[in-house]
Design a protein around this motif. Sequence first.
Motif, PDB file in Angstrom:
ATOM      1  N   LEU A 197      63.759 -28.200 -37.834  1.00 37.83           N
ATOM      2  CA  LEU A 197      63.683 -27.447 -36.577  1.00 37.83           C
ATOM      3  C   LEU A 197      62.886 -26.156 -36.779  1.00 37.83           C
ATOM      4  O   LEU A 197      62.114 -25.744 -35.916  1.00 37.83           O
ATOM      5  CB  LEU A 197      65.117 -27.127 -36.111  1.00 37.83           C
ATOM      6  N   LYS A 206      65.843 -25.389 -29.306  1.00 35.29           N
ATOM      7  CA  LYS A 206      67.003 -25.259 -30.207  1.00 35.29           C
ATOM      8  C   LYS A 206      68.182 -26.094 -29.706  1.00 35.29           C
ATOM      9  O   LYS A 206      68.973 -26.606 -30.494  1.00 35.29           O
ATOM     10  CB  LYS A 206      67.406 -23.795 -30.325  1.00 35.29           C
ATOM     11  N   THR A 261      66.947 -31.212 -36.756  1.00 36.02           N
ATOM     12  CA  THR A 261      66.254 -31.431 -38.022  1.00 36.02           C
ATOM     13  C   THR A 261      66.539 -32.847 -38.489  1.00 36.02           C
ATOM     14  O   THR A 261      67.674 -33.297 -38.427  1.00 36.02           O
ATOM     15  CB  THR A 261      66.776 -30.425 -39.076  1.00 36.02           C
TER      16      THR A 261
END
Length: 204
Positions: A46, A35, A40
């Motif tokens: 993601l 993360k 993305t």
Amino acid sequence: MKKTLIALLGGATLAGCATIAAEPDYRRVALDLIKQDFRTKGPATLERVTVRDEAQQLCSEFATERSSEVNSRIEASQMQTIKAPANGKYLGSWQEGEKIAQSGRGMQSSDALGAANGGNCYACHQITKQEISFGNIGPSLYQYGKIRGNSEEMLKYTWGKIYNAQAYAACSNMPRFGHNGILTEAQLQDVMALLLDPASPVNK
Ligand code: HEC
């Protein structure tokens, strides 16, 4: 430096004798890293890495060994996801199906959002005799329709298999093309025709 290392090793030995240290939650640690570092981009989101559905969770949890109960649970839940074609037609154009089977494009960071995806079927299957470059993780689909026929039952099975392979084989390596929105309904009809239309080179 040397002192620190010895001190650390000594500490570890002592700790090892006294108690068994709790294992870190490796999944949590890995997810936090992902993360923090992944972004993305286009259709490569993601969430595709960080969010798992029930089937993916169970397939990871029981990656090396699965009971038949777990397999049945996965297959039953995946079966529920299959949607029959809205216009009632299982077969589209085999010529379009061949193009889809050949194309490995789609869902990558270099693809445009909303662009049509390929099925990449040849990466895992032999399909026509004309195409000599194919993978063999999956069984050969050459003469699929000729061998199996196209009864209503066979059409339904093949549609369901391509829509969500895990409905018939828990934790299959085959992508869940319909369920995950990789192929549209019209594209599914086209690859179905490639396999099942008597006029398709697959069945000559
Ligand atoms: C990443 C590999 C992979 C890709 C890509 C893939 N498949 Fe598969 N496929 C498999 C594997 C492995 C099996 C056998 C295991 C199973 O049943 O899930 C299979 C099984 C099948 C079956 C069932 C065959 C039978 O004997 O009943 C059909 C039909 C099929 N694939 C069609 C397709 C089509 C059409 C595409 C492209 C849209 C495709 N596959 C793409 C791996 C793949």
